[in-house]
Structures are given as structure tokens and as C-alpha cells.
Design an enzyme around this catalytic site. Structure first.
Site, PDB file in Angstrom:
ATOM      1  N   GLY A 238     147.108  34.962  73.200  1.00 29.78           N
ATOM      2  CA  GLY A 238     147.950  35.392  74.318  1.00 29.78           C
ATOM      3  C   GLY A 238     148.051  34.295  75.354  1.00 29.78           C
ATOM      4  N   THR A 631     131.514  35.275  69.129  1.00 28.37           N
ATOM      5  CA  THR A 631     132.903  35.184  69.608  1.00 28.37           C
ATOM      6  C   THR A 631     132.962  34.415  70.927  1.00 28.37           C
ATOM      7  OG1 THR A 631     132.732  37.380  70.586  1.00 28.37           O
ATOM      8  CG2 THR A 631     133.698  37.237  68.391  1.00 28.37           C
ATOM      9  N   GLU A 702     138.680  32.052  80.741  1.00 29.02           N
ATOM     10  CA  GLU A 702     139.383  31.049  81.553  1.00 29.02           C
ATOM     11  C   GLU A 702     138.479  29.877  81.916  1.00 29.02           C
ATOM     12  OE1 GLU A 702     142.561  31.952  82.173  1.00 29.02           O
ATOM     13  OE2 GLU A 702     142.582  34.130  82.245  1.00 29.02           O
TER      14      GLU A 702
HETATM   15 MO1  MOS Z   1     145.569  35.023  81.273  1.00 29.96          MO
HETATM   16  S1  MOS Z   1     146.253  33.118  81.690  1.00 29.96           S
HETATM   17  O1  MOS Z   1     145.121  35.479  82.817  1.00 29.96           O
HETATM   18  O2  MOS Z   1     146.740  36.078  80.689  1.00 29.96           O
END
Ligand code: MOS
Length: 735
Positions: A238, A631, A702
Site C-alpha cells: 500500500g 514480519t 514508517e
Molecule cells: Mo501510510 S504512507 O501512512 O498509508
């Protein structure tokens, strides 16, 4: 007794299903009588459609209809996500003759087969009236706005008096760093399968926001959200690209209604570059001042970042750069530059990846000016009080990340002088490092855990499996609490049948989904203990669950839980149920929370053809407790690939003559491959941060790429003596 599962190196619970092809991604749905849709996109930078001729395309065998602004359904307005809505942007293509950017959809071919749709694409004839446009951050024709004025919800970050303090600093760095626009490019393309059952719409899609799609589509189509179901059990990556509703989804829904058949729409790779969000180009002027002992006394971080002409996408990098170190005097400012592209959005570590390239590059420059080791400089400026709010941080193990990383990398053997380390064959060796932080963000969630009489269990909670391993993390938490094997648990996520499906983004997935699952499983466990009538604090072994339930005349036991981030009010659940973002953090009522990382990188540069290659990386992460080690480690590897890509190859190219993004394919938009990566060593501090939630989870997705590009660039400087402040660093920068 089963082994401790949480934190163990347990297998990915959906790994076998993925390998065997049993995991269904958005485009994997094949429905009876399904038709195929393919967008046709604008080939001008901006303007309007004077005429569009679809007759020849429509006459082609197999073509069912060609939708354009002249004949498609009118949609109700959709708000941009930062204006409180569900949209990746507010502009909806096919609603008028206006072309706002190259690559915008201007028609949709719907056909019996993908081949027919592809063939018909070239038969749509368009006559445009062109207008002038701007696609460069410093180009002519752009328009600028001050972020804190235009978006008061995103204020500047200020502490003390940065300008005055900076003027008294013994040593200063004042440099400009730039990062280009980038595109996420997950392996799985944007894909929708839309089917109508009477007035009810079912969407199969790979999304990070099934609830957002549900709420957004209902608004666009003017229907009841209760008659929309969005199903998204797996996402093939995503990275922010799929976290709000993008134009292709509603186009598929409208097409399916028009032809009275299910419609599949897979956005081809070359169109993906304009079909949804991307990372905005940004320019950072960063000033850092220290006293002669290396104590940083002031910093000013000013940014210019791109947005679209029609939406204001904020750039909030200073939220984190202002709190990375104990800098008592700080000020940030953001100028948003309106350009003629689709609206930029989130791309993994959306602001921090760029902002920390600047901050951590400046830290390296400061270390050289001070003749101080860059690891020591960072440790010397560590803090336990947030300079912006004065609140205490929760667990902050940045210094431990730095020390452990340095130790594992062998940093002590580095000689500081640039160009001072070489291999026997003359190859320049560069050792560089950088650190990073990312806010801990948490959303509200509901969970149901059901234990069946055959000692299998089912879990329903909000979350989307993008490959990061959230299904595995949820399963491990439930398995440990219920005392059953992970293979006996079925998890339903990404499906609006279990609302609210919070947007899974911002690295908040695990910290949001696992605490209510733990609580719901605890409730089941308490019921088991009660059924057993035992005074003990643990239920009997799982072999006896069936007997226990049967004796009590029960087919199953349910546990329910709702959970909110610290300081969050129960009302947010209503918001989340509409598919709107309902988050909290990094500021909580009495604390401030971030995840941390330290990266150590070795690059090798051939002095004759000066191409930097990454030979090895050591990264140590403080992301709170690690629930699913395998993971998690894999997620860090992925983030490091991102760091290397950002540092050395990735750039979405723009040209003021053409508009849009020109290298719209993954041959020319270069992502690192295996041969580009060298070795990666990953370690976790793994200390639970219990102020935030019962499991002590912070966030991981992130943080892993924050600072990674800076570490590579700092290593390139050490190898070559060239300080490149403009990403990506290419051969020509090192000639
Ligand atoms: Mo993520 S870049 O916060 O969908």
C-alpha cells in the site's frame, strides 16, 4: 503448554495461503459475466477537451460502452482527506471537459475482455485546448501559500527564539536539501472489482481503507453506506497509495451499474503514476547552530513542498524534526507550492523521509565542523523532555539504538576523514550513519473474539494486511491469550462487515488492532475460567474447551472489546465507522511518543565510474514491543530498500514542457533490486511502551525508512568527499 508466541519468530500465518495462491487480492476475483474497464488518460499538461470522439471505439467488437464526461453518471462531491473527507483528492475525473493534469482519466472503456478494452483505447480521438501549467517546485506559473495560515490545523513548531539563539551559535550549518517527487509502486496495481446486487454495491479491492471506500462511495453515488460492502483481505503493498478513495474505484462502480455486469478495473502501471497519490517534491533550508562543546542551541527548518492546484496537502516534517533532539530554540515554516498534478499524498514515512534527509545530513555536516563523532553528537543532544510541549517522552531508546548499531557495525574502526578508507583495489569505502524518528499514532478500534467448541477461534477487528504482517500479529496475540495454536485462528480484517475498518496507515496498524484483540480474548478466557468453575487464574488446556462448552450448552464464547488511544473520546468510533480518520498522537494527554531508529551504512564507490553501491546496512529500531518478529524484521528490510532507492535512484521526473510524470514505468523509475542491496542486519530494542497500550506496541512501518537515505548520503560523503544535498545521488553527482 504452548510456546510463548508473542515476540517469537513465528511463521507468517497467511504465508502458505499466499504461496499456494489461495489469498485473494483485489483483482483476483473472477465473477460470472464480468466485464473489463480501462481508463483513457489525458495527454496534455492542462487544458480542456474540445471534443472527444468515441464512435470508432464503441463500434469495436466486444466493447460495451465508452464513458466520458458527456455520458457518465454525475457524482456528488467528495472531500479531500485533509479537508475532512474520504478522497485521495477532491477532483473527480469524467465530470466535465476540464483537464487539470497529464494522466487524468478522460474516458473509460468497458468491454467483454481486457484485450478488447486495450485495443479500443487507441481509437478514442480527443481534441484538446491546451493551457499553461507548472510542475516544478521552483518553476514559473506555480502559486504558493503559507501552510500555517491556510491550514491552521497544521501550525509551525516553535520553541524559544531560534533566530536569536542561532545568531549566537559558535558553529552553524545553513544548507538546502531537496528530495524529488516519488511514487509508491507496490507490486500489486490499483484494482477494483465492482458488482451490484440490486441496490447494493460490493467492492473487492486492495485498499488500506475499506471503511473509507465504503463511506466515500456512498457519498459519491448518493446511496446509503449500509448498502455498500468493501472487501479487502489482502493488499499487495500500500505504502499510502491506497489509503483513501481514488478515482478508479468509483469509475468501476459506475461502469458496473451502467452495463449491468460486474466490472474489473486494473489500473495499468503507466497510469498508476497519475491515478492516485505520490510523495511531493520538497526543498528544505535547514539551519543548525551549536556551541563549541557540540550542544545544539538552535535550529530553523523551512520547507517548500508541492501540493495540487485544487487541494492543500500539508507537509508536516517539522512535527518530528523539532523533537528529534533536545534543541531548545526551534522554528519551522512551510510553504506549499500549488502545481498542476494530481494531489500528492502519503508515501511511506510521508514527511519524515524527506525531512530527515535534511536534518540528518545537516547533523553530519555539523559533526564534521565540530570535529565530533556523528554518533556522539547525536547522543550528546538526546533529551527526555519534548522541547515543543515540555511533556515527557514515553520510552525513548534513541541512544541505545545508536550505541547498539555502532557496536554491531564496527563503527569504532572508522577513520573520520573523507576518502580515507579504501579497499585493496582502490575502491573508496564510505561509512555513514543517521538516525530517525516517527510519531506514534494510534486509532480507535473494536474487536470480537469467538472461541468455538472445536477449539478454533475467529477474530474480527479493523485492519488491512498489506504484507506487513498485521494478520500474523493479531493472530499471535489471540493465540497466546486463548492458549490455542495460531493455525486454529481465523482473522477477518479489511472487510466492512466488521466496522470500523480504520485506515491502516501511519504505522498505527498493530498498535490499534492488537490491544482490543487482547482484551476481547481476555474476556473469553475469563468466561472459560468461570465455566470451569476453577479458582485458578488460567483456564484448562484447549483440549477441554469443547467439553466445557458442551457441558454448558454453548456453541461458542464471544468476547468484545473497544479500545481507544490515550486521551481519545468514545465519539471517535462514530467517525471511524464513516470511514473517516480517527487518530491520536504523537501528543497524548500527558506524554509525547515516537519510534526511533539508527542506521549505519557502508557504501563502496569505484573511483573511475563513481557509482555508489550499498554494501551493508545495520539498523536498530525502538518500536516498542515487537509482536511478530519475523514480519517485523521483514518490514525493516523493505524500508531499507526504500532508503537505498531514495538515496540512489528513485525520482519521478517532470518536464515543464510536458507536465505530469514522464518516467511512468518501473524500468525508468528505478527501484533497487537484490543486487543493489548488500547485506542488511536488523535489531530491535523490544522494550514495551506501556503508557500507550496494554501490549506496549509503538509503530514500525514508517520509522524504518526515516534517516535511511541520509545515512547512505553521509556514507557517500565519507567515501568521496562529495556532499550531495539533492536526491537521488547519481553517477554524474560524483564525477
Ligand atoms: Mo501510510 S504512507 O501512512 O498509508
Amino acid at each position: 503448554m504452548m510456546e510463548k508466541s508473542i515476540g517469537a519468530d513465528a511463521q507468517r500465518v497467511d504465508g502458505a495461503d499466499k504461496v499456494k495462491g489461495n489469498a485473494l487480492f483485489g483483482a483476483d476475483r473472477i465473477l460470472p459475466r464480468m466485464a473489463y474497464a480501462l481508463p483513457v488518460t489525458a495527454t496534455i499538461g492542462k487544458g480542456r477537451i474540445r471534443s472527444i470522439d468515441t464512435a470508432e471505439a464503441e463500434a469495436m467488437r466486444g466493447v460495451l460502452v465508452v464513458l466520458t464526461h458527456l455520458n457518465t453518471d454525475r457524482l456528488k462531491p467528495l472531500q479531500f482527506v485533509f479537508a475532512g473527507g474520504h478522497g485521495i483528492q477532491s477532483f473527480q475525473p469524467l465530470q466535465s471537459d476540464i483537464v487539470l493534469y497529464r494522466g487524468q482519466a478522460i474516458a473509460l472503456i468497458v468491454a467483454d475482455s481486457l484485450e478488447a478494452a486495450q485495443a479500443a483505447r487507441s481509437l478514442v480521438r480527443v481534441d484538446y485546448e491546451t493551457a499553461s501549467f507548472a510542475v516544478e517546485l521552483d518553476g514559473r506559473g506555480s502559486e504558493t501559500v503559507n501552510q500555517s495560515t491556510a491550514l491552521p490545523y497544521f501550525p509551525d513548531f516553535v520553541a524559544g527564539d531560534a533566530d536569536r539563539a542561532l545568531s549566537t551559535a559558535a558553529i552553524t550549518v545553513d544548507e538546502t536539501y531537496t528530495t524529488p517527487a516519488q511514487h509508491q509502486n507496490p507490486i500489486e496495481l490499483l484494482a477494483t472489482v465492482a458488482e451490484w446486487a440490486g441496490d447494493c454495491l460490493i467492492i473487492h479491492e486492495s485498499t488500506q481503507a475499506s471503511q473509507g471506500l465504503c463511506g466515500g462511495l456512498a457519498l459519491q453515488l448518493g446511496i446509503d453506506p449500509a448498502s455498500v460492502r468493501v472487501i479487502s483481505p489482502y493488499v499487495g503493498g500500500g505504502f499510502g497509495q491506497k489509503n483513501s478513495i481514488a478515482p478508479h474505484t468509483v469509475m468501476a462502480a459506475v461502469a458496473a451499474r451502467r452495463v449491468g455486469r460486474p466490472v474489473k478495473l486494473v489500473v495499468p502501471r503507466d497510469q498508476v503514476f497519475h491515478a492516485t497519490s505520490f510523495r511531493s517534491a520538497a526543498k528544505h533550508r535547514i539551519r543548525v547552530g551549536a556551541d563549541s562543546t557540540g550542544k545544539i542551541i538552535a535550529a530553523i527548518h523551512e520547507m517548500r513542498a508541492q501540493t495540487s492546484r485544487f487541494d492543500l496537502m500539508p507537509f508536516t516534517g517539522a512535527e518530528t524534526t523539532s523533537r528529534m533532539y533536545g534543541i531548545p530554540n526551534f522554528r519551522s515554516g512551510v510553504t506549499l507550492v500549488k502545481l498542476d498534478t494530481q494531489t500528492p499524498g502519503f508515501m511511506r514515512a510521508p514527511f519524515e523521509m524527506s525531512a530527515f534527509f535534511a536534518l540528518e545530513g545537516a547533523m553530519d555536516e555539523l559533526a564534521y565542523k565540530l570535529a565530533c563523532d556523528p554518533v556522539e553528537l547525536r547522543i550528546a543532544n538526546d533529551t527526555h523532555t519534548d522541547p515543543i510541549t515540555g511533556k515527557a517522552y514515553t520510552v525513548r531508546r534513541l541512544a541505545d539504538c545508536l550505541r547498539r548499531g555502532a557496536q554491531q557495525f564496527g563503527w569504532a574502526r572508522r577513520s573520520a576523514e573523507p576518502r580515507s578508507m579504501r579497499d585493496k583495489d582502490g575502491t573508496l569505502i564510505g561509512w555513514g550513519m543517521a538516525a530517525g524518528a516517527y510519531p506514534v499514532i494510534i486509532a480507535a478500534a473494536l474487536a470480537t473474539v469467538r472461541l468455538n467448541a472445536d477449539a478454533t477461534a475467529e477474530v474480527w477487528v479493523g485492519g488491512h494486511e498489506m504484507g506487513q504482517g498485521i494478520r500474523t500479529a493479531i493472530t499471535l496475540v489471540a493465540a497466546e491469550e486463548l492458549g490455542i495454536e495460531p493455525q486454529k485462528i481465523r482473522v477477518t480484517i479489511g472487510d466492512t462487515i466488521a466496522p470500523p475498518q480504520h485506515v491502516t496507515a501511519g504505522a498505527w496498524g498493530t498498535a490499534t488492532a492488537t490491544p482490543p484483540v487482547l482484551e476481547a480474548a481476555r474476556s473469553v478466557r475469563a468466561q472459560l475460567i468461570e465455566l470451569a468453575g476453577s479458582k485458578a487464574d488460567s483456564p484448562p488446556g484447549s483440549a477441554q474447551y469443547g467439553e466445557l462448552l458442551k457441558r454448558s450448552g454453548l456453541s461458542h464464547l464471544d468476547g468484545h472489546a473497544q479500545w481507544f488511544a490515550p486521551g481519545q473520546k468514545p465519539e471517535v468510533i462514530a467517525k471511524a465507522k464513516q470511514g473517516l480518520i480517527a487518530i491520536r498522537g504523537p501528543e497524548f494527554p500527558d506524554c509525547v511518543a515516537f519510534s526511533y531508529i539508527a542506521h549505519f551504512v557502508e557504501v563502496r564507490v569505484n573511483p573511475r565510474i563513481p557509482r555508489a553501491r550499498v554494501a551493508r546496512i545495520v539498523s536498530v529500531v525502538d518500536c516498542g514491543r515487537v509482536i511478530s518478529k519475523r514480519t517485523a524484521r521483514s518490514q525493516v528490510y523493505g524500508g531499507l530498500v526504500w532508503g537505498v532507492g531514495a538515496a540512489l535512484s528513485e525520482e519521478s521526473e517532470v518536464d515543464p514542457r510536458f507536465g505530469g510524470f514522464l518516467n511512468s514505468n518501473i524500468a525508468e523509475y528505478q527501484i533497487p533490486v537484490n543486487a543493489d542491496m548488500g547485506s542488511c542486519e536488523v535489531d530491535f530494542i523490544d522494550e514495551p511502551d506501556l503508557k500507550l497500550n496494554s501490549l506496549g506496541v509503538k509503530g514500525l512501518g514508517e520509522i524504518v525508512c526515516v534517516g535511511a537515505a541520509a545515512a547512505v548520503a553521509n556514507a557517500v560523503f565519507h567515501a568521496t568527499g562529495r556532499r550531495v544535498r539533492d536526491l537521488p545521488i547519481r553517477i554524474e553527482d560524483l564525477m
